[in-house]
Write an enzyme that holds these catalytic residues in place. Structure first.
Site, PDB file in Angstrom:
ATOM      1  N   TYR A  53       0.838  -1.192   0.000  1.00  0.00           N
ATOM      2  CA  TYR A  53       0.000   0.000   0.000  1.00  0.00           C
ATOM      3  C   TYR A  53       0.879   1.250   0.000  1.00  0.00           C
ATOM      4  CZ  TYR A  53      -4.027  -2.952   1.215  1.00  0.00           C
ATOM      5  OH  TYR A  53      -5.020  -3.901   1.221  1.00  0.00           O
ATOM      6  N   GLN A 176     -10.144 -12.945   4.314  1.00  0.00           N
ATOM      7  CA  GLN A 176     -10.517 -11.606   3.848  1.00  0.00           C
ATOM      8  C   GLN A 176     -10.934 -11.694   2.374  1.00  0.00           C
ATOM      9  OE1 GLN A 176      -8.200  -7.525   2.874  1.00  0.00           O
ATOM     10  NE2 GLN A 176      -7.827  -8.262   4.942  1.00  0.00           N
ATOM     11  N   GLN A 288     -15.414  10.879   4.786  1.00  0.00           N
ATOM     12  CA  GLN A 288     -15.816   9.525   4.439  1.00  0.00           C
ATOM     13  C   GLN A 288     -15.830   8.633   5.674  1.00  0.00           C
ATOM     14  OE1 GLN A 288     -13.079   8.336   1.351  1.00  0.00           O
ATOM     15  NE2 GLN A 288     -14.306   9.237  -0.285  1.00  0.00           N
TER      16      GLN A 288
END
Length: 337
Positions: A53, A176, A288
């Site tokens: 990431y 996941q 958000q």
């Protein structure tokens, strides 16, 4: 904040997991640190990152943010992907890459251990016993407490567990999958297998990478600042489908009549699955994040469930025949070349 037990791990985790994929690029360091601090104050104790990431910057930000309460956080990172540089052994699930990956992640996170270490995706070039054995060694070395699987098909979840038992390695405790209203394919095998073997299920992309926020419309050019507008590779591969865009409009009209926000409704729907422990929500902005946390106040009714079933058949995606290109289909090898 509400908490659920994560599979057979004994861990209590918040029903919302703070996803940090945007941190360090789309989300500035300053904003990311503020969001993490706010989440902590709200009772969030589960945070999700990965070595890839924002080229590792996400892990560095997470490490800085959680330092003062490290042992109270449940910190998850991942291994399996690698930089697109063409160099061998910098991706996949070989022992070499896993060992290199954990040391690099721990350094960036400035911690001695990970609570959960995911295999980020299936690696069809490395035998499972090699990968599972490496995870067992990391547990014995104290570098990870638990491990899990991300994007694994149901039969592979079962096979990983068989290999772990054969080798005397602790089972994975978490799965996941990609799971949301417009892609329910995980219900058929992934969630079913995880539930059968006692793994916690923590889905990612409950908003279908923004499609279920209502900000996109069919036959309309997306905003340049949105994922679709930026031509984000993963949304184009997975969620940018006209069927999903049309269904999102129907959900938006329904939730307006119901008096709840579409975003919180979509997240609450994922959490209304008894097999789901927590949902990963990855904010780009603090605004958000504030919308995501409202999901805990939404109660999904039997009428709501029936409405969603009428839009997307259980166990299917909104688009008939859809298959995520990143999920290798291994059931046919042609004899002709």
């Amino acid at each position: 904040m509400s908490y659920r037990t994560l599979g057979h791990s004994g861990l209590q985790v918040s029903t919302l997991t703070l996803g940090t994929m945007m941190f360090g690029e789309q989300t500035s360091t300053e904003d990311a640190l503020r969001i993490i601090d706010k989440a902590w104050d709200q009772g969030i104790n589960f945070i999700d990152t990965a070595d890839v990431y924002t080229q590792g910057r996400s892990e560095e930000i997470v490490g800085e943010a959680i330092a003062g309460n490290r042992h109270e956080w449940v910190v998850a990172s991942k291994v399996g992907f690698g930089p697109v540089d063409g160099l061998p052994n910098r991706s996949g699930l070989s022992r070499k890459h896993i060992f290199n990956g954990i040391d690099a992640s721990l350094t960036r996170l400035d911690t001695d251990y990970l609570d959960i270490y995911y295999l980020h995706r299936e690696d069809h070039n490395t035998p499972l016993h090699v990968t599972v054995s490496a995870m067992g060694d990391l547990i014995r070395q104290g570098k990870i407490r638990y491990w899990g699987l991300s994007n694994y098909r149901g039969w592979r979840i079962a096979e990983v567990i068989r290999v772990a038992e054969q080798l005397g390695v602790d089972r994975p405790v978490i799965s996941q999958p990609l799971y949301n209203i417009v892609n329910r394919q995980a219900e058929t095998e992934q969630i079913t297998a995880a539930n059968a073997y006692g793994l916690g299920v923590v889905p990612y992309s409950p908003l279908a990478r923004g499609v279920l926020s209502g900000k996109y419309a069919p036959d309309t050019r997306p905003d340049a600042n949105s994922r679709a507008g930026r031509q984000d590779k993963r949304i184009l591969e997975t969620e940018w489908r006209v069927e999903s865009l049309r269904i999102a409009q129907q959900i938006q009209a329904y939730t307006q009549q119901r008096g709840v926000g579409m975003v919180e409704f979509a997240i609450a729907w994922v959490l209304n699955n008894a097999a789901v422990t927590s949902a990963i929500v990855g904010p780009r902005t603090e605004e958000q994040w504030d919308a995501y946390t409202k999901a805990q106040d939404v109660k999904i009714s039997a009428e709501d469930e029936a409405f969603i079933d009428s839009l997307v058949t259980p166990g299917h995606a909104s688009t008939p025949g859809f298959n995520d290109v990143s999920h290798f289909v291994s059931g046919r090898t042609a004899l002709s070349r």
